[in-house]
Design an enzyme around this catalytic site. Sequence first.
Site, PDB file in Angstrom:
ATOM      1  N   TRP A 186       0.857  -1.187   0.000  1.00  0.00           N
ATOM      2  CA  TRP A 186       0.000   0.000   0.000  1.00  0.00           C
ATOM      3  C   TRP A 186       0.890   1.233   0.000  1.00  0.00           C
ATOM      4  CZ3 TRP A 186      -0.230   3.972   3.714  1.00  0.00           C
ATOM      5  CH2 TRP A 186      -1.186   4.964   3.426  1.00  0.00           C
ATOM      6  N   GLU A 227      -3.185  -2.910  -2.444  1.00  0.00           N
ATOM      7  CA  GLU A 227      -4.275  -2.307  -1.670  1.00  0.00           C
ATOM      8  C   GLU A 227      -4.608  -0.900  -2.154  1.00  0.00           C
ATOM      9  OE1 GLU A 227      -5.277  -1.036   2.987  1.00  0.00           O
ATOM     10  OE2 GLU A 227      -3.395  -2.053   2.471  1.00  0.00           O
ATOM     11  N   LYS A 229      -7.098   2.796  -2.104  1.00  0.00           N
ATOM     12  CA  LYS A 229      -7.685   3.737  -1.161  1.00  0.00           C
ATOM     13  C   LYS A 229      -8.449   4.786  -1.938  1.00  0.00           C
ATOM     14  CE  LYS A 229      -6.550   5.816   3.288  1.00  0.00           C
ATOM     15  NZ  LYS A 229      -5.474   6.029   4.282  1.00  0.00           N
ATOM     16  N   ASP A 260      -9.821  -2.921   2.032  1.00  0.00           N
ATOM     17  CA  ASP A 260      -9.816  -2.378   3.387  1.00  0.00           C
ATOM     18  C   ASP A 260     -11.185  -1.760   3.662  1.00  0.00           C
ATOM     19  OD1 ASP A 260      -9.552  -0.281   5.493  1.00  0.00           O
ATOM     20  OD2 ASP A 260      -7.456  -0.902   5.492  1.00  0.00           O
ATOM     21  N   HIS A 263     -11.539   2.072   3.218  1.00  0.00           N
ATOM     22  CA  HIS A 263     -10.914   2.736   2.073  1.00  0.00           C
ATOM     23  C   HIS A 263     -11.871   3.056   0.934  1.00  0.00           C
ATOM     24  CE1 HIS A 263      -6.404   1.737   2.949  1.00  0.00           C
ATOM     25  NE2 HIS A 263      -7.027   2.325   3.966  1.00  0.00           N
ATOM     26  N   HIS A 287      -8.618  -6.245   4.917  1.00  0.00           N
ATOM     27  CA  HIS A 287      -8.200  -5.494   6.086  1.00  0.00           C
ATOM     28  C   HIS A 287      -9.475  -5.067   6.793  1.00  0.00           C
ATOM     29  CE1 HIS A 287      -3.761  -4.203   5.275  1.00  0.00           C
ATOM     30  NE2 HIS A 287      -3.919  -5.503   5.370  1.00  0.00           N
ATOM     31  N   ASP A 295     -12.153   6.438   6.954  1.00  0.00           N
ATOM     32  CA  ASP A 295     -11.023   5.579   7.324  1.00  0.00           C
ATOM     33  C   ASP A 295     -10.502   5.911   8.715  1.00  0.00           C
ATOM     34  OD1 ASP A 295      -9.105   3.592   6.908  1.00  0.00           O
ATOM     35  OD2 ASP A 295      -7.660   5.007   6.088  1.00  0.00           O
ATOM     36  N   ASP A 297     -10.485   3.807  11.340  1.00  0.00           N
ATOM     37  CA  ASP A 297      -9.806   2.648  11.933  1.00  0.00           C
ATOM     38  C   ASP A 297     -10.156   2.401  13.391  1.00  0.00           C
ATOM     39  OD1 ASP A 297      -8.249   1.612   9.713  1.00  0.00           O
ATOM     40  OD2 ASP A 297      -7.128   3.477   9.797  1.00  0.00           O
ATOM     41  N   ASP A 327      -7.000  -4.258  10.769  1.00  0.00           N
ATOM     42  CA  ASP A 327      -6.292  -2.996  10.600  1.00  0.00           C
ATOM     43  C   ASP A 327      -7.038  -1.890  11.335  1.00  0.00           C
ATOM     44  OD1 ASP A 327      -4.720  -0.911   9.857  1.00  0.00           O
ATOM     45  OD2 ASP A 327      -5.212  -0.954   7.732  1.00  0.00           O
TER      46      ASP A 327
END
Length: 420
Positions: A186, A227, A229, A260, A263, A287, A295, A297, A327
Amino acid sequence: MTQSNIELNYEAAKQQYAQYGIDVDKALEKLAQIKISMHCWQGDDVRGFLNRDQELTGGISVTGSYPGAARTPDELRADLEKAFALIPGKHKVNLHAIYADTNEKVELDQLEPKHFQGWVNWAKEQGLGLDFNPTCFSHENSKDGFTLSHPDPEIRKFWIDHCKASRKIGAYFGEQLGQTCVTNVWVPDGFKDTPVDRMAPRKRLKESLDEVFEEPLNPAHNLDAVESKLFGLGSEAYVVGSHEFYMGYGIQNNKLICLDAGHFHPTEVISNKLSSLALFSDGILLHVSRPMRWDSDHVVVLDDELIDIGRELVRHDLLGTTHIGLDFFDASINRVAAWVIGTRNTIKALLKAMLEPVDALKQAELEGDYTTRLALTEEFKTYPFGAIWDYYCAKQGVPVREEWIAQVKQYEREVLTKRG
């Protein structure tokens, strides 16, 4: 809860599920074979050990100042061991390149397997697998927001060499541990404002990736992933490695495509992408995160999207070709607890999906009986899933229900708070 009560509840629950042909014992056997890749960077707020004082860049931000962040590889491994002792099953650890365990001053493009030997030795002792990621952020050569797509060929070469080195490290992990390592690329490359030339950076990224992946590696030891985004802090207008870019690149070049959960667009979910992507790709890397505000997380909770991810993987038999990693990073709560909560919830989602009457639901749908499809789906939400989960935890030798919290609190008092 006593062992006898756990077993009694389990047997009663088994009978209910058996009415729909669901073999609970087989489901638990299958669940025990699934490995979740637990990310090391929750334990120290994405600082790593190579350039520990470097400011976080690449759109990455960790908030909170809860005591006890790991400061050394040994501390991080101790914290991981504590978390794994509270999570059922045998799993993997996902490392970033900045987590090298070495006293040597080494640049990212010069990393070798020897710089991670401490991790390999530990993983062997613990019976764990390792996954890997090149660290294309928080570095002098990424300060302007570009790495593999940088217009300067010398900076581009630095990151190409770093990614090449990372693949070799991943292959070493897989060879030494007998578990395939997934090495995921990434990069944060992008523009804060609208670019004139969207094509040139993507052309450079493609050429860089071609060079990174030029050397064939044994797929039993290492699998490559890419990956995407949507946008990031500092790249709000344009990200070079978009979903469309990496979906095309991954399919064309037989790479795992990483999805992800944070993302994509705020109302876009990755669960709905799995059945499409699985038809055209050799495999998928997940992820799993919780994008409360895009994003962001957050620690994974057992919400609708996590349950739907589990359902898609189980209903379409995708577990054999999907690699599940976590993640998230939260420094406002106990970091070991964050690992335990997120990983246990991910396993719960998979188990919950395994305990649904998938065949009956598919048959009702095929026959156009959408009434039965909806009714069954809703009724199974209150089936005694918790009794099965309690039994699984007890069988795996980890705390049942919230019993694990006391152990984390004790570890905090005896270990974490003494780190200063």
